[in-house]
Design a protein around this motif. Structure first.
Motif, mmCIF file in Angstrom:
data_model
loop_
_atom_site.group_PDB
_atom_site.id
_atom_site.type_symbol
_atom_site.label_atom_id
_atom_site.label_comp_id
_atom_site.label_asym_id
_atom_site.label_seq_id
_atom_site.Cartn_x
_atom_site.Cartn_y
_atom_site.Cartn_z
ATOM 1 N N PRO A 226 -6.947 94.566 -87.547
ATOM 2 C CA PRO A 226 -5.585 94.862 -87.084
ATOM 3 C C PRO A 226 -5.200 94.190 -85.769
ATOM 4 N N ASP A 227 -6.198 93.806 -84.959
ATOM 5 C CA ASP A 227 -5.877 93.147 -83.683
ATOM 6 C C ASP A 227 -5.702 91.642 -83.835
ATOM 7 N N GLY A 228 -5.773 91.121 -85.067
ATOM 8 C CA GLY A 228 -5.546 89.707 -85.316
ATOM 9 C C GLY A 228 -6.797 88.860 -85.253
ATOM 10 N N LEU A 229 -7.938 89.483 -85.020
ATOM 11 C CA LEU A 229 -9.188 88.729 -84.964
ATOM 12 C C LEU A 229 -9.836 88.723 -86.329
ATOM 13 N N THR A 230 -10.592 87.696 -86.625
ATOM 14 C CA THR A 230 -11.275 87.605 -87.911
ATOM 15 C C THR A 230 -12.382 88.658 -87.966
ATOM 16 N N ALA B 66 2.153 90.038 -85.312
ATOM 17 C CA ALA B 66 2.291 91.494 -85.236
ATOM 18 C C ALA B 66 3.508 91.974 -86.024
ATOM 19 N N ALA B 67 4.601 91.208 -85.990
ATOM 20 C CA ALA B 67 5.800 91.590 -86.732
ATOM 21 C C ALA B 67 5.538 91.575 -88.237
ATOM 22 N N ILE B 68 4.870 90.538 -88.725
ATOM 23 C CA ILE B 68 4.557 90.447 -90.152
ATOM 24 C C ILE B 68 3.538 91.502 -90.547
ATOM 25 N N ASP B 69 2.511 91.692 -89.699
ATOM 26 C CA ASP B 69 1.512 92.723 -89.986
ATOM 27 C C ASP B 69 2.137 94.107 -90.010
ATOM 28 N N GLY B 70 3.170 94.326 -89.199
ATOM 29 C CA GLY B 70 3.858 95.611 -89.187
ATOM 30 C C GLY B 70 4.543 95.910 -90.510
ATOM 31 N N VAL B 71 4.936 94.877 -91.217
ATOM 32 C CA VAL B 71 5.598 95.050 -92.513
ATOM 33 C C VAL B 71 4.598 95.051 -93.655
ATOM 34 N N PHE B 72 3.673 94.087 -93.653
ATOM 35 C CA PHE B 72 2.767 93.900 -94.776
ATOM 36 C C PHE B 72 1.325 94.333 -94.501
ATOM 37 N N THR C 53 18.770 74.425 -71.236
ATOM 38 C CA THR C 53 17.814 75.347 -70.611
ATOM 39 C C THR C 53 16.483 75.295 -71.341
ATOM 40 N N LEU C 54 16.526 75.295 -72.656
ATOM 41 C CA LEU C 54 15.298 75.234 -73.449
ATOM 42 C C LEU C 54 14.542 73.940 -73.182
ATOM 43 N N ARG C 55 15.244 72.829 -73.165
ATOM 44 C CA ARG C 55 14.582 71.546 -72.912
ATOM 45 C C ARG C 55 13.991 71.489 -71.507
ATOM 46 N N THR C 56 14.644 72.122 -70.558
ATOM 47 C CA THR C 56 14.194 72.082 -69.171
ATOM 48 C C THR C 56 13.019 73.016 -68.913
ATOM 49 N N TYR C 57 13.045 74.182 -69.531
ATOM 50 C CA TYR C 57 12.060 75.214 -69.212
ATOM 51 C C TYR C 57 11.145 75.569 -70.384
ATOM 52 N N THR C 58 11.119 74.764 -71.429
ATOM 53 C CA THR C 58 10.334 75.095 -72.622
ATOM 54 C C THR C 58 8.850 75.274 -72.316
ATOM 55 N N HIS C 59 8.329 74.537 -71.350
ATOM 56 C CA HIS C 59 6.912 74.662 -71.013
ATOM 57 C C HIS C 59 6.579 76.031 -70.405
ATOM 58 N N LEU C 60 7.601 76.793 -70.011
ATOM 59 C CA LEU C 60 7.381 78.126 -69.443
ATOM 60 C C LEU C 60 7.472 79.238 -70.479
ATOM 61 N N VAL C 61 7.944 78.898 -71.678
ATOM 62 C CA VAL C 61 8.118 79.921 -72.714
ATOM 63 C C VAL C 61 6.742 80.313 -73.235
ATOM 64 N N PRO C 62 6.401 81.612 -73.153
ATOM 65 C CA PRO C 62 5.081 82.028 -73.641
ATOM 66 C C PRO C 62 4.987 81.885 -75.153
ATOM 67 N N SER C 63 3.790 81.663 -75.627
ATOM 68 C CA SER C 63 3.560 81.541 -77.059
ATOM 69 C C SER C 63 3.940 82.838 -77.751
ATOM 70 N N SER C 64 4.549 82.734 -78.900
ATOM 71 C CA SER C 64 4.955 83.929 -79.629
ATOM 72 C C SER C 64 4.149 84.125 -80.908
ATOM 73 N N TYR C 65 3.042 83.396 -81.053
ATOM 74 C CA TYR C 65 2.228 83.538 -82.256
ATOM 75 C C TYR C 65 1.765 84.975 -82.455
ATOM 76 N N GLN C 66 1.299 85.612 -81.386
ATOM 77 C CA GLN C 66 0.833 86.998 -81.508
ATOM 78 C C GLN C 66 1.984 87.924 -81.879
ATOM 79 N N HIS C 67 3.162 87.711 -81.297
ATOM 80 C CA HIS C 67 4.324 88.547 -81.614
ATOM 81 C C HIS C 67 4.739 88.361 -83.073
ATOM 82 N N ALA C 68 4.732 87.121 -83.532
ATOM 83 C CA ALA C 68 5.105 86.844 -84.917
ATOM 84 C C ALA C 68 4.102 87.473 -85.878
#
Length: 71
Positions: free
Chosen positions: A65-69, A51-57, A34-49
């Protein structure tokens, strides 16, 4: 039918349904297929990742805080 199946997968992946769940819904025995077939449809998770790290540190130095320089 293929286009409808592809549409179904894209609708489920866009809000973050996991590949494992999608594999179950589509009847795939192997989530890797499924991943190999539909990987191009998976949204980027950079913002989620970030946000998760920023939530801790907190945001990194020079970054707002919004991730912009900070100016």
């Amino acid at each position: 039918m293929h286009a409808l199946r592809h549409f179904y997968a894209s609708v489920l992946l866009s809000p973050g349904v996991s590949i494992k769940e999608l594999a179950d819904y589509l009847g795939h025995a192997d989530p890797g297929f499924t991943l190999r077939t539909y990987t191009h449809l998976v949204p980027s998770s950079y913002q989620h990742a970030r946000a998760a790290i920023d939530g801790v540190f907190g945001p990194t130095t020079g970054e707002s805080p919004d991730g912009l320089t900070a100016a």
